[in-house]
Enzyme design. Sequence first.
Site, short mmCIF file in Angstrom:
data_model
loop_
_atom_site.label_atom_id
_atom_site.label_comp_id
_atom_site.label_asym_id
_atom_site.label_seq_id
_atom_site.Cartn_x
_atom_site.Cartn_y
_atom_site.Cartn_z
N GLY A 13 0.68 -1.17 -0.10
CA GLY A 13 -0.13 0.18 0.19
C GLY A 13 1.00 1.19 -0.20
O GLY A 13 0.62 2.22 0.55
N GLY A 17 -0.74 7.98 1.25
CA GLY A 17 -0.63 7.78 2.80
C GLY A 17 0.81 7.62 3.42
O GLY A 17 1.64 8.04 3.07
N TYR A 193 -13.34 -4.12 9.82
CA TYR A 193 -12.08 -3.64 9.88
C TYR A 193 -11.22 -3.63 11.17
O TYR A 193 -10.01 -4.12 10.97
CB TYR A 193 -12.37 -2.03 9.45
CG TYR A 193 -11.08 -1.09 9.59
CD1 TYR A 193 -10.14 -1.36 8.64
CD2 TYR A 193 -10.77 -0.47 10.69
CE1 TYR A 193 -8.78 -0.38 8.70
CE2 TYR A 193 -9.75 0.22 10.89
CZ TYR A 193 -8.54 0.18 9.84
OH TYR A 193 -7.33 0.91 10.21
#
Length: 313
Positions: A13, A17, A193
Amino acid sequence: MEQSQSRNVIITGASSGVGLYAAKALAQRGWHVIMACRNLPKTKQVAQAVGMAPESYSILALDLASLASVRQFVEDFRASGRSLDALVVNAAVYKPRLKSPERSEDGYEISVATNHLGHFLLCNLLLEDMKKSSHPEPRLVTLGTVTANPKELGGKIPIPAPPDLGELKGMELGFKAPIAMIDGKKFKPGKAYKDSKLCNMLTMLEMHRRYHEDTGIIFNALYPGCVAESDLFRDAPKLFQIIFPIFQKNITGGYVTEEESGERVAKVVADEGFDKSGVYWSWATAKIKIVRRFVRKCLMRPLMRTRLLGYGN
């Protein structure tokens, strides 16, 4: 095959961010970063935008929601001829507005499939590569969150429900339709999550228990502070995306920028003083601490049942 004398780190990822800025910070420390992402053109664009030198990174395709993609990524990485000196478990999806479960191509609920199952497979496959590292302290670093800790405010908030793996009935029954939750109960997207991130912590602890002493690999986790303005919240309600950063800046004091959070990840990966295995580093405010209470109390009961999370014994 391409060879490299620099230290090599894989970051999942890394196209936005925390992952992107961790990649930048590690590249500035002289590491070669393998940016493991779904969208390769976007990753190349953002790496250039933040000023990463072209020779400081490589980009490889990885979709953690696909177990086949995870296996292909490992093959592609090994074909590069690079060593593996660190692995950062960072990528995550958060879809709190789902009314019904979204499924991965393998049939699993998407949050747990991406955040936990894909990373679980990746870590286990790459363990052999990390064992071959010449680095004196190879590190496997997992991004944590206070929302996965029922002892923290973020984990106590009842909406969505606090993290709770229960007796792992969902896993025991195969975790495919109609089952969408690890505890086997009604689908709650926000809780899914939190549960997935709790599983990340369990994986870190169990890998430490099993492999640290024999391999010397450092297994740890960190919470870099609240990155309240992040692509992680792109599927959250718009009002939440406006209010949440204000709340974190002015009420809790836990707010941290993406760039600063990336720097904190880089510290845990590369700097001296972060060589403790089996611990969870937390920048809950401006100060850093090891959250031993979280490790000792919050995780011990479910840790006893990690066989259902995929471990053989």
